[in-house]
Design a protein around this motif. Sequence first.
Motif, PDB file in Angstrom:
ATOM      1  N   TRP A 161       0.758  -1.177   0.006  1.00  0.00           N
ATOM      2  CA  TRP A 161       0.009  -0.053   0.080  1.00  0.00           C
ATOM      3  C   TRP A 161       0.954   1.163   0.182  1.00  0.00           C
ATOM      4  O   TRP A 161       1.735   1.391   0.811  1.00  0.00           O
ATOM      5  CB  TRP A 161      -0.992   0.066   1.213  1.00  0.00           C
ATOM      6  N   TRP A 162       0.665   2.310  -0.900  1.00  0.00           N
ATOM      7  CA  TRP A 162       1.048   3.504  -1.049  1.00  0.00           C
ATOM      8  C   TRP A 162       0.036   4.580  -0.721  1.00  0.00           C
ATOM      9  O   TRP A 162      -0.995   4.372  -1.162  1.00  0.00           O
ATOM     10  CB  TRP A 162       1.858   4.082  -2.350  1.00  0.00           C
ATOM     11  N   PHE A 163       0.230   5.518   0.386  1.00  0.00           N
ATOM     12  CA  PHE A 163      -0.943   6.511   0.848  1.00  0.00           C
ATOM     13  C   PHE A 163      -0.427   7.733   0.147  1.00  0.00           C
ATOM     14  O   PHE A 163       0.431   8.295   0.179  1.00  0.00           O
ATOM     15  CB  PHE A 163      -0.851   6.269   2.299  1.00  0.00           C
ATOM     16  N   ALA A 221       8.542  10.276  -1.811  1.00  0.00           N
ATOM     17  CA  ALA A 221       7.245  10.528  -2.383  1.00  0.00           C
ATOM     18  C   ALA A 221       7.459  10.195  -3.838  1.00  0.00           C
ATOM     19  O   ALA A 221       8.451  10.607  -4.615  1.00  0.00           O
ATOM     20  CB  ALA A 221       7.097  12.110  -2.409  1.00  0.00           C
ATOM     21  N   ILE A 222       6.577   9.447  -4.198  1.00  0.00           N
ATOM     22  CA  ILE A 222       6.357   8.900  -5.632  1.00  0.00           C
ATOM     23  C   ILE A 222       5.097   9.349  -6.203  1.00  0.00           C
ATOM     24  O   ILE A 222       4.039   8.987  -5.478  1.00  0.00           O
ATOM     25  CB  ILE A 222       6.616   7.362  -5.634  1.00  0.00           C
ATOM     26  N   PRO A 223       4.968  10.007  -7.495  1.00  0.00           N
ATOM     27  CA  PRO A 223       3.717  10.135  -7.932  1.00  0.00           C
ATOM     28  C   PRO A 223       3.101   9.000  -8.694  1.00  0.00           C
ATOM     29  O   PRO A 223       3.673   8.286  -9.312  1.00  0.00           O
ATOM     30  CB  PRO A 223       4.174  11.136  -9.082  1.00  0.00           C
ATOM     31  N   LEU A 224       1.882   8.664  -8.117  1.00  0.00           N
ATOM     32  CA  LEU A 224       1.137   7.528  -8.438  1.00  0.00           C
ATOM     33  C   LEU A 224      -0.250   7.726  -9.006  1.00  0.00           C
ATOM     34  O   LEU A 224      -0.775   9.065  -8.477  1.00  0.00           O
ATOM     35  CB  LEU A 224       1.040   6.383  -7.389  1.00  0.00           C
ATOM     36  N   SER A 225      -0.737   7.025 -10.049  1.00  0.00           N
ATOM     37  CA  SER A 225      -1.982   7.345 -10.349  1.00  0.00           C
ATOM     38  C   SER A 225      -3.060   7.195  -9.184  1.00  0.00           C
ATOM     39  O   SER A 225      -3.187   6.074  -8.930  1.00  0.00           O
ATOM     40  CB  SER A 225      -2.525   6.702 -11.542  1.00  0.00           C
ATOM     41  N   VAL A 226      -3.961   8.085  -8.981  1.00  0.00           N
ATOM     42  CA  VAL A 226      -4.903   7.844  -8.048  1.00  0.00           C
ATOM     43  C   VAL A 226      -6.323   8.491  -8.407  1.00  0.00           C
ATOM     44  O   VAL A 226      -6.311   9.646  -9.257  1.00  0.00           O
ATOM     45  CB  VAL A 226      -4.537   8.586  -6.598  1.00  0.00           C
ATOM     46  N   THR A 232       4.634   2.784   3.742  1.00  0.00           N
ATOM     47  CA  THR A 232       4.482   2.725   5.183  1.00  0.00           C
ATOM     48  C   THR A 232       5.661   3.334   5.789  1.00  0.00           C
ATOM     49  O   THR A 232       5.763   4.196   6.787  1.00  0.00           O
ATOM     50  CB  THR A 232       4.374   1.133   5.714  1.00  0.00           C
ATOM     51  N   GLU A 233       6.973   2.937   5.122  1.00  0.00           N
ATOM     52  CA  GLU A 233       8.147   3.419   5.835  1.00  0.00           C
ATOM     53  C   GLU A 233       8.199   4.923   5.468  1.00  0.00           C
ATOM     54  O   GLU A 233       8.603   5.619   6.542  1.00  0.00           O
ATOM     55  CB  GLU A 233       9.356   2.640   5.038  1.00  0.00           C
ATOM     56  N   GLY A 234       7.803   5.383   4.183  1.00  0.00           N
ATOM     57  CA  GLY A 234       7.788   6.679   4.077  1.00  0.00           C
ATOM     58  C   GLY A 234       7.015   7.716   4.929  1.00  0.00           C
ATOM     59  O   GLY A 234       7.322   8.478   5.282  1.00  0.00           O
TER      60      GLY A 234
END
Length: 279
Positions: free
Chosen positions: A28-30, A67-72, A86-88
């Motif tokens: 998961w990326w938030f 921080a990584i730009p992802l399609s949301v 989670t780590e970030g």
Amino acid sequence: MSQEVAQTTKIAIFRNRKIRKTIHKNEWWFVIVDVVAALTDSIQPDGYIKDMRRRDPELSKGWGQIAIPLSVQTSGGMQKLNCANTEGIFRIIQSIPSPKAEPFKRWLARIGYERVQEIEDPELAQKRARALYKLKGYPEDWIERRMRSIAIREELTDEWQKHGVELAKEYEILTAEISRATFGMTPSEHKKIKGLKRENLRDHMSDLELLFSQLGEAATTEITKTEHPHGFERNKRVSRRGGKIAGDARSNLEKETGRKVITSQNYLPKKQSEKLLKK
């Protein structure tokens, strides 16, 4: 599927605040602005993030790795938003003085653990989805059809990925082509009829709408498996043909019954539904 395409936006809830999350590299990326808003109650989380990075030079220095730009999925469609795993997020929390920090860390750990479980046992994701639909009050037979529609959709997107469809935007366009051929309208137009905004359209489809949606996607999958079209343009043509099979069936049913398949029916709470449809 490729990581770019496999992302699925979900909503997680932390103390009544919505936090969007998406799958990237099997974790998961938030959405960072959602996390910051939840922890700080800031009405301008973007500004808070800028100030936070100014206060913490080490965080700012490593921001490109965090921080990584992802399609949301957003109210305006798919957009690239800065996300962190989670780590970030744990690193970001270190720069936010908030009494919510420790509860949030525990919440993140639980969310991450659930994802690990789902990777090890994919059926768990389905069980959780079923349980969520039940809690929302959906009837059992509808849930069964919805779960089947999810499986059909996943099979189709897998075929698209195998046949050279790469970008999230391309998947969105192909889906719209099937919908236009099936229902005579795009998903966004369909959502307007139902008075929906950010909600998932298929979670608000009637039995027949789900059925014809499944038929269009299943037909597209079968044609793709048979003809092996490669690349976006060829898959676009196949999507129209698959959707037309469902569209013809829908038209025939409407002629026989004298009733339209498309309906304004949705599963929003009654008051919210009435309010949206009056606008």
